[in-house]
Design a protein around this motif. Structure first.
Motif, short mmCIF file in Angstrom:
data_model
loop_
_atom_site.label_atom_id
_atom_site.label_comp_id
_atom_site.label_asym_id
_atom_site.label_seq_id
_atom_site.Cartn_x
_atom_site.Cartn_y
_atom_site.Cartn_z
N ILE A 86 0.80 -1.16 0.16
CA ILE A 86 0.07 -0.15 0.03
C ILE A 86 0.89 1.43 -0.05
CG2 ILE A 86 -0.46 -0.22 2.39
CD1 ILE A 86 -3.03 1.09 2.11
N GLY A 87 1.75 1.39 0.80
CA GLY A 87 2.79 2.52 0.86
C GLY A 87 4.10 2.14 0.29
N VAL A 146 2.48 4.78 5.53
CA VAL A 146 1.47 5.20 4.76
C VAL A 146 1.06 6.32 4.85
CG1 VAL A 146 -0.54 4.45 3.39
CG2 VAL A 146 0.92 2.67 4.55
N TYR A 147 1.70 7.55 4.41
CA TYR A 147 1.62 8.73 4.75
C TYR A 147 0.04 9.43 4.26
CZ TYR A 147 6.27 8.60 5.94
OH TYR A 147 7.61 8.14 6.61
N HIS A 148 -0.70 8.78 3.26
CA HIS A 148 -1.82 9.44 3.05
C HIS A 148 -2.86 8.35 2.97
CE1 HIS A 148 1.57 11.65 0.94
NE2 HIS A 148 1.02 12.65 1.33
N TRP A 193 5.53 -4.76 8.27
CA TRP A 193 6.07 -3.88 9.20
C TRP A 193 4.90 -3.41 10.14
CZ3 TRP A 193 11.07 -4.35 8.73
CH2 TRP A 193 11.41 -4.34 7.60
N ASP A 194 5.57 -2.78 11.46
CA ASP A 194 4.45 -2.71 12.48
C ASP A 194 3.95 -1.02 12.69
OD1 ASP A 194 6.68 -1.77 13.80
OD2 ASP A 194 5.25 -1.43 15.73
N ASP A 195 4.75 -0.06 12.17
CA ASP A 195 4.59 1.30 12.14
C ASP A 195 3.09 1.74 12.25
OD1 ASP A 195 4.88 3.06 9.49
OD2 ASP A 195 5.85 0.94 9.52
N MET A 196 2.22 1.18 11.32
CA MET A 196 1.05 1.70 10.98
C MET A 196 0.14 1.10 11.99
SD MET A 196 1.05 3.60 8.40
CE MET A 196 -0.68 4.10 8.18
#
Length: 468
Positions: A86-87, A146-148, A193-196
């Motif tokens: 996605i990002g 995923v910034y947007h 990845w976990d950051d989202m």
């Protein structure tokens, strides 16, 4: 962490090493305790059919992929492919063919999770990568930064009609990707990845059903712990198993080209301490991926190259395996890489570069020599003498004093000579490991602009002196 997996992350974005280089370094990785590879191809994978355009003109061939997998198997290294879902989707969304999949029309970064074609494109990519990786047991779907989210009209309408938040849009898209893998490849476990997920409320995370579909890989590259304090308690209520991710290079600056090993040793020491405290909360900590970023994103310049960071990889792998950094580890990696003395842990502390010989050592030595030369260059360019007696105003007026210009000319001439000499040395070293596009990029980004700048100073100094 002897009983867990240790994955070496190979970030291939836009500049993959030649396959023959992997043949030389995989045995070293195995010797230092690596158990597998996390391979992030991005546009270096030979996509075909409807998505053939995604593959770069410099992408590996199918035969290259097969060779890499065979080399990994020969060295007892499992392989986990990574496909972004996605990002960090610039390598796809930059193409006009896929522009309609963007969440923000002008930004080629994130997929629109409300466009059905987005999921179709991701699944096609995943299917092709899995096809060329028969027998794999794990797959990484990326999904970081995923910034947007929820900003396009399609997403806004969907959120209104279905009463969704942007975070729920993300979770639903990820679940759809994971469902595709589970339905079609039931023997493959998934990682993301976990950051989202870090700031997602626990009820929302539980209701997402991701706990049964994916294992989060918690990444953190700093030398002190700065993650949410409740992260382990929250994750343990949703995910039976987790991964962690450290860094052995590519995490200290987007245009940094020399690796500070001491910094990454501290990062691994931090992780060992955290895991000693928190791992009992989970059924299993599956292992650690030692990330080695080559670019910060698709549009960024190259940062630390793998051959230059091989000493860091050895030190970090052994530190992770043995649970502590020690003088013995420092000496072991120095011997393995044929350093005549202990390898420097911090190249930014100026000093002699010990002779060494290992796969890619010519790149390592050239980069460290260039680092010292670069520092001298920066000192001169920003020297108050240049700013005071050789600024553009003085040059235009042909107004100068030789007592100041002569030392500037002498020093800049020496730097220019050194830069001109090191250029072919770096070029030759890079060509042994990388293809022409990566060689050209590194030289044009890091070396040639400095040659041009210092040449300009030399010519202006000579011109000033001729007018006195």
């Amino acid at each position: 962490m002897e009983d867990t997996q240790r994955l070496v992350h190979l970030d291939l974005k836009g500049a993959p090493p030649k396959v023959t280089y992997f043949e030389k370094i995989f045995p070293l990785m195995k010797k230092w305790g690596a158990t597998g590879l996390l391979i992030e191809y991005e546009d270096m994978f030979p996509y075909w059919g409807d998505i053939t355009d995604i593959a770069s003109e410099f992408a590996y061939s199918k035969e290259c992929i097969a060779s890499i997998l065979q080399l990994a198997e020969d060295n007892g290294l499992s392989v986990i492919p990574l496909v972004q879902s996605i990002g960090h989707f610039e390598f796809v969304l930059k193409l006009e063919k896929f522009r309609s999949l963007r969440e923000v029309p002008n930004y080629p970064m994130a997929l629109c999770p409300s466009n059905s074609d987005s999921l179709l494109a991701v699944c096609m990519m995943i299917d092709q990568v899995i096809e060329l990786h028969p027998g794999i047991r794990s797959f990484h779907i990326g999904a970081d930064e995923v910034y947007h989210l929820g900003v396009c009209e399609r997403c806004k309408i969907r959120m209104l009609e279905e009463n969704l938040t942007p975070q729920q849009l993300f979770l639903l898209h990820i679940k759809a990707v994971l469902d595709h893998i589970k339905e079609n490849y039931p023997n493959i476990s998934c990682i993301m990845w976990d950051d989202m997920l870090r700031h997602t409320e626990l009820p929302l995370l539980i209701n997402s059903s991701l706990g049964d579909l994916v294992e989060p890989m918690v990444w953190h590259y700093l030398t002190s712990f700065r993650l949410p304090p409740d992260i382990w308690d929250k994750y343990s209520k949703v995910f039976p198993n987790i991964w962690i991710a450290s860094a052995f290079k590519g995490a200290t600056g987007a245009n940094v080209y020399a690796t500070n090993i001491a910094y990454h040793v501290d990062n691994h020491t931090m992780w060992l301490n955290v895991m000693a405290k928190e791992r009992s909360k989970f059924k299993k900590v599956q292992g650690c991926a030692l990330t080695g970023w080559q670019r910060y994103d698709h549009y960024a310049v190259l940062c630390e190259l793998l051959p230059q960071a091989l000493p860091s990889l050895g030190v970090c792998l052994l530190t992770l395996q043995q649970g502590i950094f020690s003088a013995e580890i420092h000496a072991t990696v120095s011997r393995d890489l044929n350093f005549v003395s202990l390898l420097p842990l911090n190249p930014y502390q100026r000093g002699p570069i010990p002779p060494c010989q290992f796969p890619g050592s010519e790149i390592y030595c050239a980069m460290l020599a260039f680092l010292q030369l670069d520092a001298t260059y920066e000192e001169l360019v920003h020297d108050e003498r240049v700013m005071t007696w050789m600024n553009d105003y003085m040059i235009e007026r042909k107004f100068s004093n030789p007592v100041h210009i002569e030392p500037i000319l002498a020093q800049s001439s020496l730097i220019l000579e050194s830069l001109t000499k090191i250029h072919p040395q770096i070029e030759g070293a890079l060509r042994e490991v990388f293809y022409n596009n990566a060689v050209e990029e590194w030289l044009k980004v890091f070396v040639e602009p400095k040659i041009k700048k210092i040449s300009d100073i030399v010519e202006k100094a000579k011109s000033q002196l001729s007018n006195t």
